[in-house]
Design a protein around this motif. Structure first.
Motif, PDB file in Angstrom:
ATOM      1  N   GLU A   1       0.861  -1.171   0.000  1.00  0.00           N
ATOM      2  CA  GLU A   1       0.000   0.000   0.000  1.00  0.00           C
ATOM      3  C   GLU A   1       0.902   1.226   0.000  1.00  0.00           C
ATOM      4  OE1 GLU A   1      -3.258  -2.220   2.806  1.00  0.00           O
ATOM      5  OE2 GLU A   1      -1.653  -1.041   3.672  1.00  0.00           O
ATOM      6  N   ALA A   2       0.427   2.286  -0.638  1.00  0.00           N
ATOM      7  CA  ALA A   2       1.194   3.525  -0.699  1.00  0.00           C
ATOM      8  C   ALA A   2       0.248   4.713  -0.614  1.00  0.00           C
ATOM      9  CB  ALA A   2       2.004   3.577  -1.990  1.00  0.00           C
ATOM     10  N   VAL A   3       0.780   5.821  -0.149  1.00  0.00           N
ATOM     11  CA  VAL A   3       0.030   7.062  -0.040  1.00  0.00           C
ATOM     12  C   VAL A   3       0.275   7.882  -1.304  1.00  0.00           C
ATOM     13  CG1 VAL A   3      -0.276   9.171   1.307  1.00  0.00           C
ATOM     14  CG2 VAL A   3       0.331   7.029   2.460  1.00  0.00           C
ATOM     15  N   VAL A   4      -0.794   8.381  -1.892  1.00  0.00           N
ATOM     16  CA  VAL A   4      -0.674   9.232  -3.077  1.00  0.00           C
ATOM     17  C   VAL A   4      -0.312  10.639  -2.601  1.00  0.00           C
ATOM     18  CG1 VAL A   4      -1.876  10.203  -5.076  1.00  0.00           C
ATOM     19  CG2 VAL A   4      -2.367   7.850  -4.344  1.00  0.00           C
ATOM     20  N   VAL A   5       0.844  11.149  -3.068  1.00  0.00           N
ATOM     21  CA  VAL A   5       1.308  12.468  -2.631  1.00  0.00           C
ATOM     22  C   VAL A   5       1.403  13.469  -3.779  1.00  0.00           C
ATOM     23  CG1 VAL A   5       2.524  11.609  -0.601  1.00  0.00           C
ATOM     24  CG2 VAL A   5       3.740  11.781  -2.782  1.00  0.00           C
TER      25      VAL A   5
ATOM     26  N   TRP B   1      -0.419   0.222 -10.556  1.00  0.00           N
ATOM     27  CA  TRP B   1      -1.575   0.607  -9.745  1.00  0.00           C
ATOM     28  C   TRP B   1      -2.598  -0.517  -9.738  1.00  0.00           C
ATOM     29  CZ3 TRP B   1      -2.662   4.392  -6.467  1.00  0.00           C
ATOM     30  CH2 TRP B   1      -3.994   4.670  -6.160  1.00  0.00           C
ATOM     31  N   ARG B   2      -3.165  -0.816  -8.566  1.00  0.00           N
ATOM     32  CA  ARG B   2      -4.194  -1.843  -8.439  1.00  0.00           C
ATOM     33  C   ARG B   2      -5.519  -1.286  -7.933  1.00  0.00           C
ATOM     34  NH1 ARG B   2      -2.046  -4.129 -11.978  1.00  0.00           N
ATOM     35  NH2 ARG B   2      -0.588  -5.796 -11.689  1.00  0.00           N
ATOM     36  N   GLY B   3      -5.530  -0.069  -7.427  1.00  0.00           N
ATOM     37  CA  GLY B   3      -6.788   0.542  -7.006  1.00  0.00           C
ATOM     38  C   GLY B   3      -6.674   1.251  -5.670  1.00  0.00           C
ATOM     39  N   LEU B   4      -7.692   2.063  -5.375  1.00  0.00           N
ATOM     40  CA  LEU B   4      -7.741   2.802  -4.108  1.00  0.00           C
ATOM     41  C   LEU B   4      -8.121   1.879  -2.966  1.00  0.00           C
ATOM     42  CD1 LEU B   4      -9.541   6.108  -5.127  1.00  0.00           C
ATOM     43  CD2 LEU B   4      -7.199   5.876  -4.281  1.00  0.00           C
ATOM     44  N   ARG B   5      -7.623   2.210  -1.763  1.00  0.00           N
ATOM     45  CA  ARG B   5      -7.957   1.499  -0.529  1.00  0.00           C
ATOM     46  C   ARG B   5      -8.699   2.479   0.370  1.00  0.00           C
ATOM     47  NH1 ARG B   5      -5.154  -3.176   1.142  1.00  0.00           N
ATOM     48  NH2 ARG B   5      -6.606  -2.959   2.873  1.00  0.00           N
ATOM     49  N   PHE B   6      -9.983   2.281   0.534  1.00  0.00           N
ATOM     50  CA  PHE B   6     -10.780   3.163   1.380  1.00  0.00           C
ATOM     51  C   PHE B   6     -10.767   2.719   2.837  1.00  0.00           C
ATOM     52  CE2 PHE B   6     -12.534   3.480  -2.909  1.00  0.00           C
ATOM     53  CZ  PHE B   6     -12.355   4.838  -3.114  1.00  0.00           C
ATOM     54  N   ASP B   7     -10.242   1.518   3.102  1.00  0.00           N
ATOM     55  CA  ASP B   7     -10.221   0.974   4.457  1.00  0.00           C
ATOM     56  C   ASP B   7      -8.909   1.238   5.185  1.00  0.00           C
ATOM     57  OD1 ASP B   7      -8.839  -0.704   2.681  1.00  0.00           O
ATOM     58  OD2 ASP B   7      -9.178  -2.476   3.920  1.00  0.00           O
ATOM     59  N   ARG B   8      -7.987   1.960   4.571  1.00  0.00           N
ATOM     60  CA  ARG B   8      -6.668   2.210   5.169  1.00  0.00           C
ATOM     61  C   ARG B   8      -6.443   3.712   5.308  1.00  0.00           C
ATOM     62  NH1 ARG B   8      -3.676  -0.705   7.702  1.00  0.00           N
ATOM     63  NH2 ARG B   8      -1.786  -0.509   6.522  1.00  0.00           N
TER      64      ARG B   8
ATOM     65  N   ARG C   1      -4.124  12.126   1.373  1.00  0.00           N
ATOM     66  CA  ARG C   1      -5.384  11.573   1.873  1.00  0.00           C
ATOM     67  C   ARG C   1      -5.770  10.267   1.198  1.00  0.00           C
ATOM     68  NH1 ARG C   1      -8.584  17.155   1.703  1.00  0.00           N
ATOM     69  NH2 ARG C   1      -7.606  18.110   3.510  1.00  0.00           N
ATOM     70  N   LEU C   2      -5.188   9.948   0.049  1.00  0.00           N
ATOM     71  CA  LEU C   2      -5.557   8.757  -0.707  1.00  0.00           C
ATOM     72  C   LEU C   2      -4.525   7.655  -0.519  1.00  0.00           C
ATOM     73  CD1 LEU C   2      -6.544  10.507  -4.064  1.00  0.00           C
ATOM     74  CD2 LEU C   2      -8.057   9.808  -2.200  1.00  0.00           C
ATOM     75  N   VAL C   3      -5.001   6.420  -0.366  1.00  0.00           N
ATOM     76  CA  VAL C   3      -4.140   5.243  -0.248  1.00  0.00           C
ATOM     77  C   VAL C   3      -4.486   4.303  -1.390  1.00  0.00           C
ATOM     78  CG1 VAL C   3      -3.563   3.219   1.157  1.00  0.00           C
ATOM     79  CG2 VAL C   3      -3.972   5.436   2.256  1.00  0.00           C
ATOM     80  N   GLY C   4      -3.465   3.747  -2.019  1.00  0.00           N
ATOM     81  CA  GLY C   4      -3.702   2.802  -3.104  1.00  0.00           C
ATOM     82  C   GLY C   4      -2.917   1.525  -2.924  1.00  0.00           C
ATOM     83  N   ASP C   5      -3.384   0.454  -3.574  1.00  0.00           N
ATOM     84  CA  ASP C   5      -2.648  -0.805  -3.646  1.00  0.00           C
ATOM     85  C   ASP C   5      -1.711  -0.737  -4.841  1.00  0.00           C
ATOM     86  OD1 ASP C   5      -3.261  -2.548  -1.570  1.00  0.00           O
ATOM     87  OD2 ASP C   5      -5.084  -3.264  -2.532  1.00  0.00           O
ATOM     88  N   ILE C   6      -0.457  -1.118  -4.625  1.00  0.00           N
ATOM     89  CA  ILE C   6       0.564  -1.072  -5.667  1.00  0.00           C
ATOM     90  C   ILE C   6       1.218  -2.447  -5.765  1.00  0.00           C
ATOM     91  CG2 ILE C   6       2.685   0.063  -6.450  1.00  0.00           C
ATOM     92  CD1 ILE C   6       0.360   2.039  -6.027  1.00  0.00           C
TER      93      ILE C   6
END
Length: 119
Positions: free
Chosen positions: A3-7, A101-108, A81-86
């Protein structure tokens, strides 16, 4: 996979209306947000357009550490503020190799994302 934070984001090479790559980061052992690199593959056209709208609405924070000049010159920084699966092949001293990119993670939560292999 990590998981990574979109900056932030980088414009596309063709100068299109959406981003070319997302700038991603994670927290180091000291809690500082550190750039992991850029991910430009794995997005559908619809996902790219939707994410671009979200990115335009976010403010600008810095990341800790060195940002390569090739990124710094064109980067558009956003609030983390956004977290994604990488998905990626391996982690190197300068970031992630072959990220996709694999998609946003709304649970993290962004503050809980750490550099792969450091927890």
């Amino acid at each position: 996979m990590t998981e990574a934070v979109v900056v932030g984001w980088l414009p596309g090479h063709a100068g299109g209306e959406v981003f070319g790559s997302l700038l991603i980061a994670a927290h180091d052992q000291d809690g500082q947000l550190v750039l992991l690199g850029a991910v430009g593959t794995g997005f559908s056209d619809a996902a790219r357009r939707s994410l671009h709208v979200e990115l335009l609405a976010l403010a600008t924070p810095p990341v800790t550490g060195t940002v390569p000049s090739s990124i710094a010159v064109t980067a558009h920084w956003v609030t983390s503020r956004l977290v994604g699966d990488i998905a990626y092949r391996e982690r190197t001293a300068t970031g992630l190799r072959h990220p996709s990119w694999r998609g946003l993670r709304f649970d993290r939560a962004p503050e809980n994302i750490t550099i792969p292999g450091t927890n």
